[in-house]
Design an enzyme around this catalytic site. Structure first.
Site, PDB file in Angstrom:
ATOM      1  CB  THR A  68      17.144 141.169  80.971  1.00 43.91           C
ATOM      2  OG1 THR A  68      18.360 141.845  80.667  1.00 43.91           O
ATOM      3  CG2 THR A  68      17.412 140.092  82.015  1.00 43.91           C
ATOM      4  CB  ALA A 121      12.223 140.075  75.722  1.00 48.35           C
ATOM      5  CD  GLU A 171     -25.978 132.744  79.385  1.00 50.83           C
ATOM      6  OE1 GLU A 171     -25.294 131.716  79.246  1.00 50.83           O
ATOM      7  OE2 GLU A 171     -25.559 133.768  79.986  1.00 50.83           O
ATOM      8  CG  LEU A 226       4.735 150.155  83.344  1.00 47.41           C
ATOM      9  CD1 LEU A 226       4.921 148.858  84.109  1.00 47.41           C
ATOM     10  CD2 LEU A 226       5.140 149.974  81.886  1.00 47.41           C
TER      11      LEU A 226
END
Length: 375
Positions: free
Chosen positions: A291, A293, A70, A224
Protein backbone atom coordinates in the site's frame (compact mmCIF):
# COMPACT_ATOMS: atom_id res chain seq x y z
CA UNK A 1 35.76 41.04 4.82
CA UNK A 2 38.59 38.72 5.83
CA UNK A 3 41.77 39.53 3.92
CA UNK A 4 44.56 37.17 2.96
CA UNK A 5 47.51 37.40 5.39
CA UNK A 6 50.39 39.68 4.45
CA UNK A 7 52.91 37.91 2.31
CA UNK A 8 50.54 35.21 1.09
CA UNK A 9 50.77 36.52 -2.46
CA UNK A 10 54.41 35.51 -2.67
CA UNK A 11 53.39 31.84 -2.61
CA UNK A 12 52.39 30.16 -5.85
CA UNK A 13 49.54 27.72 -6.25
CA UNK A 14 50.16 24.18 -7.39
CA UNK A 15 51.56 24.41 -10.91
CA UNK A 16 51.62 20.68 -11.59
CA UNK A 17 49.53 18.94 -14.22
CA UNK A 18 45.77 18.66 -13.65
CA UNK A 19 46.22 14.95 -12.92
CA UNK A 20 47.92 15.88 -9.62
CA UNK A 21 44.87 17.88 -8.52
CA UNK A 22 42.51 15.16 -9.74
CA UNK A 23 44.47 12.56 -7.79
CA UNK A 24 44.22 14.74 -4.71
CA UNK A 25 40.48 15.16 -5.30
CA UNK A 26 40.03 11.40 -5.49
CA UNK A 27 41.81 11.15 -2.16
CA UNK A 28 39.56 13.90 -0.77
CA UNK A 29 36.50 11.99 -1.96
CA UNK A 30 37.78 8.83 -0.29
CA UNK A 31 38.34 10.77 2.92
CA UNK A 32 34.86 12.26 2.72
CA UNK A 33 33.37 8.78 2.38
CA UNK A 34 34.80 7.96 5.83
CA UNK A 35 32.40 10.47 7.36
CA UNK A 36 28.88 9.46 8.40
CA UNK A 37 26.41 8.96 5.56
CA UNK A 38 23.59 9.99 7.88
CA UNK A 39 23.01 13.33 9.57
CA UNK A 40 22.22 16.87 8.41
CA UNK A 41 25.73 17.73 7.24
CA UNK A 42 27.38 16.69 3.97
CA UNK A 43 30.36 14.37 3.80
CA UNK A 44 33.40 16.46 2.90
CA UNK A 45 37.10 15.75 2.48
CA UNK A 46 40.06 18.08 2.05
CA UNK A 47 43.65 17.60 0.91
CA UNK A 48 46.35 20.29 1.19
CA UNK A 49 49.08 20.30 -1.47
CA UNK A 50 52.34 22.19 -1.36
CA UNK A 51 53.44 24.23 -4.43
CA UNK A 52 55.17 21.11 -5.81
CA UNK A 53 51.93 19.11 -5.66
CA UNK A 54 52.87 16.99 -2.66
CA UNK A 55 50.25 16.22 -0.01
CA UNK A 56 51.11 17.92 3.28
CA UNK A 57 47.87 17.40 5.22
CA UNK A 58 44.35 16.08 4.90
CA UNK A 59 41.10 15.93 6.83
CA UNK A 60 37.42 15.07 6.64
CA UNK A 61 34.21 16.02 8.41
CA UNK A 62 33.18 13.52 11.09
CA UNK A 63 29.62 14.77 11.57
CA UNK A 64 27.59 17.66 12.93
CA UNK A 65 29.38 19.60 15.65
CA UNK A 66 32.88 18.44 14.65
CA UNK A 67 35.46 20.48 12.66
CA UNK A 68 34.76 20.79 8.97
CA UNK A 69 37.14 19.10 6.54
CA UNK A 70 39.13 22.26 5.74
CA UNK A 71 39.62 23.09 9.42
CA UNK A 72 40.62 19.50 10.13
CA UNK A 73 43.23 19.55 7.35
CA UNK A 74 44.65 22.90 8.50
CA UNK A 75 44.81 21.66 12.10
CA UNK A 76 46.58 18.51 10.95
CA UNK A 77 49.19 20.56 9.11
CA UNK A 78 49.85 22.84 12.08
CA UNK A 79 50.01 19.92 14.52
CA UNK A 80 52.99 18.64 12.54
CA UNK A 81 54.69 22.02 12.30
CA UNK A 82 53.69 22.67 8.68
CA UNK A 83 52.85 26.23 7.68
CA UNK A 84 49.77 26.05 5.41
CA UNK A 85 50.59 29.34 3.68
CA UNK A 86 50.89 28.90 -0.06
CA UNK A 87 49.21 25.50 -0.13
CA UNK A 88 46.43 24.48 -2.48
CA UNK A 89 43.28 23.14 -0.85
CA UNK A 90 41.47 20.40 -2.76
CA UNK A 91 37.95 20.13 -1.33
CA UNK A 92 34.98 17.99 -2.33
CA UNK A 93 32.38 20.69 -1.52
CA UNK A 94 32.59 24.48 -1.78
CA UNK A 95 33.88 25.88 1.54
CA UNK A 96 31.06 27.34 3.59
CA UNK A 97 30.74 31.06 4.27
CA UNK A 98 28.47 31.07 7.31
CA UNK A 99 28.72 30.83 11.08
CA UNK A 100 27.05 27.64 12.31
CA UNK A 101 28.34 25.32 15.03
CA UNK A 102 31.76 26.10 13.60
CA UNK A 103 33.19 29.15 11.85
CA UNK A 104 33.23 29.73 8.07
CA UNK A 105 35.64 27.44 6.25
CA UNK A 106 36.30 30.16 3.67
CA UNK A 107 37.62 32.44 6.44
CA UNK A 108 39.81 29.64 7.81
CA UNK A 109 41.41 29.12 4.41
CA UNK A 110 41.92 32.86 3.90
CA UNK A 111 43.43 33.32 7.35
CA UNK A 112 45.74 30.36 6.72
CA UNK A 113 47.15 31.98 3.57
CA UNK A 114 46.03 29.25 1.20
CA UNK A 115 46.97 30.21 -2.37
CA UNK A 116 44.34 28.27 -4.35
CA UNK A 117 41.27 26.12 -3.86
CA UNK A 118 39.89 23.36 -6.10
CA UNK A 119 36.27 22.34 -5.54
CA UNK A 120 34.30 19.37 -6.88
CA UNK A 121 30.74 20.57 -6.18
CA UNK A 122 29.31 23.99 -5.42
CA UNK A 123 27.31 24.32 -2.21
CA UNK A 124 23.57 24.68 -3.03
CA UNK A 125 22.65 25.42 0.58
CA UNK A 126 21.49 29.07 0.59
CA UNK A 127 22.59 29.39 4.22
CA UNK A 128 26.17 28.25 3.62
CA UNK A 129 26.93 29.12 -0.01
CA UNK A 130 29.20 31.98 -1.07
CA UNK A 131 32.53 30.55 0.00
CA UNK A 132 34.02 30.57 -3.51
CA UNK A 133 33.12 34.23 -4.02
CA UNK A 134 34.59 35.13 -0.64
CA UNK A 135 37.83 33.33 -1.45
CA UNK A 136 38.12 35.04 -4.83
CA UNK A 137 37.46 38.43 -3.24
CA UNK A 138 40.42 37.75 -0.95
CA UNK A 139 42.66 37.12 -3.97
CA UNK A 140 42.63 33.33 -3.82
CA UNK A 141 42.38 31.38 -7.06
CA UNK A 142 39.30 29.13 -7.07
CA UNK A 143 38.57 26.34 -9.56
CA UNK A 144 35.24 24.55 -9.46
CA UNK A 145 34.00 21.35 -11.09
CA UNK A 146 37.04 19.16 -10.45
CA UNK A 147 35.71 15.58 -10.66
CA UNK A 148 32.22 17.04 -10.31
CA UNK A 149 30.44 13.81 -11.30
CA UNK A 150 32.21 11.85 -8.57
CA UNK A 151 31.41 14.58 -6.09
CA UNK A 152 27.75 14.59 -7.07
CA UNK A 153 27.60 10.81 -6.65
CA UNK A 154 29.13 10.89 -3.18
CA UNK A 155 26.78 13.66 -2.05
CA UNK A 156 23.67 12.65 -3.98
CA UNK A 157 21.41 12.19 -0.94
CA UNK A 158 22.45 15.44 0.70
CA UNK A 159 22.46 17.44 -2.54
CA UNK A 160 19.01 16.17 -3.47
CA UNK A 161 17.60 17.07 -0.06
CA UNK A 162 19.04 20.58 -0.14
CA UNK A 163 18.10 21.28 -3.76
CA UNK A 164 14.53 19.96 -3.60
CA UNK A 165 13.83 20.63 0.07
CA UNK A 166 12.68 17.08 0.64
CA UNK A 167 14.45 13.86 1.61
CA UNK A 168 15.98 11.50 -0.91
CA UNK A 169 13.56 8.56 -0.87
CA UNK A 170 14.81 4.99 -1.23
CA UNK A 171 12.11 2.32 -1.50
CA UNK A 172 13.11 -1.17 -0.40
CA UNK A 173 11.32 -4.14 -1.99
CA UNK A 174 11.86 -7.82 -1.14
CA UNK A 175 10.07 -10.22 -3.46
CA UNK A 176 9.87 -13.66 -4.99
CA UNK A 177 10.68 -14.10 -8.67
CA UNK A 178 7.00 -13.65 -9.48
CA UNK A 179 6.77 -10.37 -7.58
CA UNK A 180 5.08 -11.62 -4.40
CA UNK A 181 5.82 -10.20 -0.96
CA UNK A 182 4.02 -12.97 0.94
CA UNK A 183 2.36 -16.32 0.37
CA UNK A 184 -1.40 -16.74 0.03
CA UNK A 185 -1.71 -17.34 3.80
CA UNK A 186 0.14 -14.09 4.55
CA UNK A 187 3.45 -15.64 5.67
CA UNK A 188 6.54 -13.79 4.47
CA UNK A 189 9.44 -14.77 6.77
CA UNK A 190 11.60 -15.28 5.02
CA UNK A 191 11.42 -14.74 1.26
CA UNK A 192 15.02 -13.54 1.04
CA UNK A 193 18.03 -15.19 2.64
CA UNK A 194 20.28 -14.09 5.51
CA UNK A 195 22.83 -12.29 3.33
CA UNK A 196 20.18 -10.12 1.73
CA UNK A 197 18.66 -9.32 5.11
CA UNK A 198 22.07 -8.47 6.57
CA UNK A 199 22.73 -6.12 3.67
CA UNK A 200 19.40 -4.39 4.26
CA UNK A 201 20.45 -3.71 7.85
CA UNK A 202 23.68 -2.03 6.70
CA UNK A 203 21.53 0.26 4.56
CA UNK A 204 19.35 1.08 7.58
CA UNK A 205 22.49 2.06 9.50
CA UNK A 206 23.32 4.69 6.87
CA UNK A 207 19.98 6.49 6.52
CA UNK A 208 18.43 9.24 8.62
CA UNK A 209 14.96 7.70 8.88
CA UNK A 210 13.08 4.52 8.04
CA UNK A 211 9.34 4.51 7.38
CA UNK A 212 6.47 2.06 7.27
CA UNK A 213 2.72 2.48 7.15
CA UNK A 214 0.46 1.66 10.07
CA UNK A 215 -0.69 -1.48 8.24
CA UNK A 216 2.82 -2.94 8.34
CA UNK A 217 3.41 -1.67 11.87
CA UNK A 218 0.30 -3.49 13.14
CA UNK A 219 0.59 -6.67 11.04
CA UNK A 220 4.33 -7.34 11.39
CA UNK A 221 5.23 -5.52 14.64
CA UNK A 222 8.69 -4.59 13.27
CA UNK A 223 11.39 -3.02 15.41
CA UNK A 224 12.92 -1.09 12.46
CA UNK A 225 16.35 -1.20 14.05
CA UNK A 226 19.69 -1.47 12.26
CA UNK A 227 21.27 -4.67 13.50
CA UNK A 228 24.70 -6.20 13.08
CA UNK A 229 25.25 -9.79 11.93
CA UNK A 230 25.48 -10.95 15.56
CA UNK A 231 22.16 -9.33 16.41
CA UNK A 232 23.49 -6.25 18.16
CA UNK A 233 22.57 -2.69 17.31
CA UNK A 234 24.64 -0.45 15.09
CA UNK A 235 25.82 2.73 16.81
CA UNK A 236 23.57 4.83 14.58
CA UNK A 237 19.87 4.01 14.67
CA UNK A 238 17.57 5.79 12.20
CA UNK A 239 14.50 7.75 13.20
CA UNK A 240 11.54 5.32 13.04
CA UNK A 241 8.59 6.81 11.20
CA UNK A 242 5.07 5.38 11.05
CA UNK A 243 2.66 6.87 8.52
CA UNK A 244 -1.10 6.58 8.91
CA UNK A 245 -3.88 7.43 11.30
CA UNK A 246 -4.16 4.22 13.29
CA UNK A 247 -2.29 4.42 16.63
CA UNK A 248 0.93 2.55 17.36
CA UNK A 249 0.25 0.14 20.26
CA UNK A 250 1.99 0.85 23.56
CA UNK A 251 3.56 -2.61 23.51
CA UNK A 252 4.81 -2.35 19.91
CA UNK A 253 8.44 -3.26 19.28
CA UNK A 254 8.74 0.14 17.62
CA UNK A 255 8.68 1.60 21.14
CA UNK A 256 11.58 -0.58 22.21
CA UNK A 257 15.36 -0.07 21.83
CA UNK A 258 16.38 1.72 18.66
CA UNK A 259 15.88 5.12 17.11
CA UNK A 260 13.29 7.64 18.20
CA UNK A 261 9.70 6.98 17.08
CA UNK A 262 7.78 9.55 15.04
CA UNK A 263 4.13 8.80 14.27
CA UNK A 264 2.75 11.00 11.51
CA UNK A 265 -1.04 10.50 11.27
CA UNK A 266 -0.98 11.67 7.67
CA UNK A 267 -2.27 10.48 4.30
CA UNK A 268 -0.62 13.45 2.58
CA UNK A 269 2.79 12.43 1.27
CA UNK A 270 3.89 15.98 0.52
CA UNK A 271 3.13 16.97 4.10
CA UNK A 272 5.04 13.94 5.37
CA UNK A 273 8.11 14.81 3.31
CA UNK A 274 7.88 18.42 4.46
CA UNK A 275 7.76 17.35 8.10
CA UNK A 276 10.78 15.11 7.66
CA UNK A 277 12.69 17.84 5.84
CA UNK A 278 12.01 20.16 8.77
CA UNK A 279 13.71 17.55 10.99
CA UNK A 280 16.72 17.61 8.63
CA UNK A 281 16.08 14.09 7.35
CA UNK A 282 18.22 13.92 4.21
CA UNK A 283 17.75 10.24 3.32
CA UNK A 284 14.52 8.33 3.96
CA UNK A 285 14.34 4.55 3.58
CA UNK A 286 10.82 3.19 3.10
CA UNK A 287 10.16 -0.45 3.98
CA UNK A 288 6.37 -0.46 4.08
CA UNK A 289 4.11 -2.95 2.39
CA UNK A 290 2.42 -2.77 -1.03
CA UNK A 291 0.00 0.00 0.00
CA UNK A 292 2.71 2.47 0.96
CA UNK A 293 4.96 1.42 -1.95
CA UNK A 294 2.10 1.96 -4.39
CA UNK A 295 1.28 5.38 -2.92
CA UNK A 296 4.89 6.54 -3.19
CA UNK A 297 5.32 5.29 -6.75
CA UNK A 298 1.98 6.72 -7.86
CA UNK A 299 3.03 10.08 -6.40
CA UNK A 300 6.42 9.91 -8.20
CA UNK A 301 8.12 10.28 -4.83
CA UNK A 302 10.72 7.48 -5.17
CA UNK A 303 14.28 8.41 -6.09
CA UNK A 304 15.89 4.99 -5.74
CA UNK A 305 14.70 1.38 -5.63
CA UNK A 306 16.41 -1.42 -3.72
CA UNK A 307 14.83 -4.59 -5.10
CA UNK A 308 15.91 -7.77 -3.30
CA UNK A 309 14.73 -10.68 -5.45
CA UNK A 310 14.81 -14.29 -4.24
CA UNK A 311 14.77 -17.38 -6.53
CA UNK A 312 11.40 -18.37 -5.09
CA UNK A 313 8.05 -18.83 -6.82
CA UNK A 314 4.78 -18.44 -4.88
CA UNK A 315 2.15 -18.21 -7.60
CA UNK A 316 -0.30 -16.44 -5.29
CA UNK A 317 -0.26 -13.86 -2.54
CA UNK A 318 0.02 -10.07 -2.43
CA UNK A 319 2.12 -8.42 -5.12
CA UNK A 320 4.84 -5.91 -4.36
CA UNK A 321 2.96 -3.01 -6.00
CA UNK A 322 -0.71 -2.35 -6.55
CA UNK A 323 -2.48 -0.44 -9.30
CA UNK A 324 -0.47 2.61 -10.36
CA UNK A 325 -3.07 3.78 -12.83
CA UNK A 326 -0.86 2.84 -15.76
CA UNK A 327 -2.81 1.55 -18.76
CA UNK A 328 -0.14 1.47 -21.48
CA UNK A 329 3.53 0.48 -21.61
CA UNK A 330 4.52 3.96 -22.72
CA UNK A 331 3.38 5.31 -19.36
CA UNK A 332 5.39 2.80 -17.32
CA UNK A 333 7.29 4.09 -14.30
CA UNK A 334 10.85 3.56 -15.51
CA UNK A 335 14.07 3.49 -13.54
CA UNK A 336 17.70 3.08 -14.61
CA UNK A 337 19.74 0.17 -13.27
CA UNK A 338 22.64 1.49 -11.22
CA UNK A 339 24.00 -1.73 -9.76
CA UNK A 340 23.26 -5.45 -9.48
CA UNK A 341 24.75 -7.49 -6.63
CA UNK A 342 24.44 -11.17 -5.77
CA UNK A 343 23.75 -11.77 -2.08
CA UNK A 344 23.84 -15.50 -1.47
CA UNK A 345 21.09 -16.95 -3.65
CA UNK A 346 19.34 -13.59 -3.91
CA UNK A 347 19.98 -10.61 -6.14
CA UNK A 348 19.86 -6.93 -5.25
CA UNK A 349 19.07 -4.48 -8.03
CA UNK A 350 19.61 -0.82 -7.25
CA UNK A 351 17.75 1.40 -9.71
CA UNK A 352 17.37 5.14 -9.85
CA UNK A 353 15.05 7.55 -11.59
CA UNK A 354 15.30 7.30 -15.35
CA UNK A 355 14.85 11.07 -15.51
CA UNK A 356 15.89 13.78 -13.04
CA UNK A 357 13.22 14.54 -10.48
CA UNK A 358 10.64 17.13 -11.45
CA UNK A 359 10.01 17.75 -7.77
CA UNK A 360 11.59 21.18 -7.80
CA UNK A 361 10.39 23.35 -4.95
CA UNK A 362 7.69 25.88 -5.65
CA UNK A 363 8.15 29.46 -4.54
CA UNK A 364 6.56 28.51 -1.22
CA UNK A 365 9.12 25.71 -0.85
CA UNK A 366 6.63 22.82 -1.03
CA UNK A 367 7.23 19.97 -3.49
CA UNK A 368 5.25 19.93 -6.70
CA UNK A 369 3.51 16.54 -6.49
CA UNK A 370 0.12 15.08 -5.66
CA UNK A 371 -0.83 15.89 -2.08
CA UNK A 372 -3.38 13.20 -1.25
CA UNK A 373 -2.22 9.60 -1.45
CA UNK A 374 -3.79 6.93 0.72
CA UNK A 375 -1.33 5.16 2.99
Amino acid sequence: MTQAPQGAAQYAAVSAAPTVVESAMRRALALAAQGPAHGPNPRVGCVLLDPDGRTVAEGFHRGAGTPHAEAAALASARSRGIDPRGTTAVVTLEPCAHHGRTGPCADALIDAGVAAVHVAVGDPNPVATGGAAKLRAAGIEVTTGTLADEGEELLRHWLHAVRTRRPYVTLKLATSLDGRVAAADGTSRWITGPQARAHAHTVRAQVDAIAVGTGTALADDPSLTARTIDGGLFEHQPLRVVLGRRPVPDAARLRGPGGALLHLPEHDLAAVLDRLAEREVRHLLVEGGPTLATALLAADAVDELHAYVAPVLLGAGPTVVGDLGITTIGAAARFTTHDVTRLGDDVLMVARRAQPTTNQPRQDGRPVRPTQEEI
